[in-house]
Design a protein around this motif. Structure first.
Motif: not given
Length: 355
Positions: A12-31
């Protein structure tokens, strides 16, 4: 993963998930604020990966409902999400890269936004030819022509490139063309966590990435076994043709004494063949190589299987070999054929095939 993280995720462990959004090489959202979700992988599918995310409509003053905005981070107009799974290793998180996925659908319902994404092979599966495609050059250059620039292709060792015959053509289905080339070349292709398409010779085995055990100190919560004759076979026939148009054939029999489908064994004393053909196979040896690789590939859907419920392990991928003790097995090598990894606290499930 570090050795420390590898030990932690087996309990058992503590976890989290981070999701980034990209479009055409541009970062739209980092978290992107993911509250729930899962990642499913199945090697028997044309596009093996599928991700589902649940995101609040509003979080920290940001509206996550894409509405009709084609440039929104969660819109389905070319946006890709990168998923990183974090494991708490003692006050800090170690991040495991789970890969890139193409958003295929998103929409708000009440206070949450549901996002569906699939593996990057979706770009190939949905792209049809606008005119009949005639391959030229070599098998490697043909794969690049079928896939790039949607995906960058990299080739592993163990593959001998060769010329493709003149006069072949595919009318509309790009993915079917890629599948035929891979079958004839005795090759496998999968999208890497970096988002490239890796092509390697078909293999079935390798060192164990993890030991799965039950009982005291074990990692497995529950086993479930299944058997079936559906899709079973004990030999593969690969048919091709030489440069003069003569029909060629290579036959490979399942002679593995540990296989439940061994040719001449109790499964069926007569041949139960699987047959496929391609003009890309120009010699008998090439037909035999194609038959052998297809035999290995077909075992993924017609062999002894176990279902596993376990503590989530973000370092595992389909195709990984695990050593299994339990369910009547003792240190038996098995390969992961499908899996479901939760993006919130819960159980991970695997479908593993006994080698």
């Amino acid at each position: 993963m570090s050795d420390r993280a590898l030990k932690i995720v087996q309990r058992s462990h503590t976890m989290t998930v981070r999701a980034e959004s990209w479009r055409d090489g541009e970062l739209l959202a980092a978290d992107i604020p993911v509250t729930d979700g899962s990642e499913d992988r199945d090697r028997s599918l044309a596009v093996p990966e599928r991700v589902s995310l649940t995101v609040p409509v509003r979080d920290r003053g940001v509206t996550w409902d894409p509405g009709a905005d084609p440039g929104h981070p969660l819109a389905a107009y070319g946006q890709q999400i990168r998923i990183l799974y974090g494991v708490d290793v003692g006050g800090d998180f170690e991040w495991i890269d789970r890969g890139w996925f193409l958003i295929t659908e998103s929409g708000a319902d009440g206070d949450t936004v549901s996002v569906t994404a699939q593996g990057l092979l979706t770009l190939i599966d949905e792209a049809k030819f606008t005119a009949p495609f005639q391959p030229s050059g070599t098998i490697a250059s043909t794969i690049r022509s079928l896939v790039e620039p949607a995906l960058t292709v990299e080739f592993g060792g163990g593959l001998a490139d060769r010329a493709v015959p003149v006069g072949m053509q595919w009318d509309d289905d790009r993915m079917a063309g890629l599948t035929e080339v891979l079958d004839a070349w005795a090759a496998d292709a999968q999208v890497t966590p970096a988002g490239t398409l890796r092509v390697d010779a078909v293999t079935d085995g390798g060192p164990a990435a993890l030991s799965l055990t039950d009982g005291l100190g074990g990692t497995v919560m529950r086993w479930q076994g299944t058997t079936s004759r559906d899709g079973a076979f004990n030999c593969v026939i690969a048919q091709g043709e030489d440069e003069w148009g003569n029909q060629l054939q290579g036959v490979v029999y399942d002679n593995d004494s540990l296989s439940p489908f061994m040719y001449g064994g109790p499964f069926n004393p007569l041949p139960v063949p699987y047959t496929f053909s391609s003009p890309l196979m120009r010699t008998v040896d090439q037909c035999r190589e194609g038959a052998q690789s297809t035999l290995l590939r077909l075992r993924r859907t017609a062999s002894r299987r176990l279902g596993v419920s376990m503590v989530p392990h973000p370092g595992l991928m389909t195709g990984d070999v695990v050593s299994v003790t339990g369910a009547g097995l003792q240190n038996a090598p098995c390969v992961i054929e499908s899996m479901s990894l939760p993006y919130a606290p819960g159980e991970m499930s695997l479908a593993i095939r006994v080698l």
